[in-house]
Design an enzyme around this catalytic site. Sequence first.
Site, short mmCIF file in Angstrom:
data_model
loop_
_atom_site.label_atom_id
_atom_site.label_comp_id
_atom_site.label_asym_id
_atom_site.label_seq_id
_atom_site.Cartn_x
_atom_site.Cartn_y
_atom_site.Cartn_z
N CYS A 81 0.84 -1.20 0.00
CA CYS A 81 0.00 0.00 0.00
C CYS A 81 0.88 1.26 0.00
CB CYS A 81 -0.99 -0.03 1.18
SG CYS A 81 -2.31 1.21 1.00
N HIS A 96 -3.81 -4.45 -0.50
CA HIS A 96 -3.41 -5.12 0.73
C HIS A 96 -3.50 -6.64 0.56
CE1 HIS A 96 -3.20 -1.68 3.57
NE2 HIS A 96 -4.06 -1.13 2.72
N GLU A 136 -2.65 -8.83 2.65
CA GLU A 136 -3.05 -9.41 3.94
C GLU A 136 -4.56 -9.31 4.16
OE1 GLU A 136 -2.53 -5.04 5.00
OE2 GLU A 136 -1.71 -6.47 3.55
#
Length: 205
Positions: free
Chosen positions: A79, A183, A185
């Site tokens: 990011c 992102h 994750e």
Amino acid sequence: MIAIIDYGAGNIQSVRKALAHIGCDCFVTREREDILKADGAVLPGVGSFGDTVDSLNQFGIKDTAVEYIRSGKPFLGICLGLQLLFPKSEESPEAEGLGIFDGSITKIPGGEGLKIPHMGWNSLDILKRGRLFKGIGGNPYVYFVHSFFLNAADKNIVAAQTKYGVTIDAAVESGNVFATQFHPEKSGDVGLKILQNFAEIVGGK
């Protein structure tokens, strides 16, 4: 062992948990020696470009990150961690990024009912099925939260793009440096696969 570089970003623990979930040995640190001795490094990021540069400078991490990248070991920006690889951002014109690559970071224009920040799932157009996107086919959906976007000067480093009113360079891959505007994750199985690919790169696979 992967070092997650800690300058106070809000998504550090979610990155750590995602890496731990895929069985990756990782640790959170802001210590220069610990970062430099790691086999791989991740620079997460949320917040403003200028505030983050200030934090990196405050903790002495900015020079360490550049030194790490120049060592040739695998590095992943996430990011804001992608945007920081470039010299400047329209968000904070006075702040100086890492300057690893050249390109512009400007605000997403919005309009036509598009809300800013760009927040949610978007599909990727994968341009470079190299090491970061190994084993990921089609146009996978990943999760974005950002108001500013990359337009890389050298399109050869762009691994994936997405569209949100404009074409956004959503991932880069060049040598030992990898980065995603989205992102991983928070991007489900696709994101975990991307992190697994990075872990394999760190492991020399």
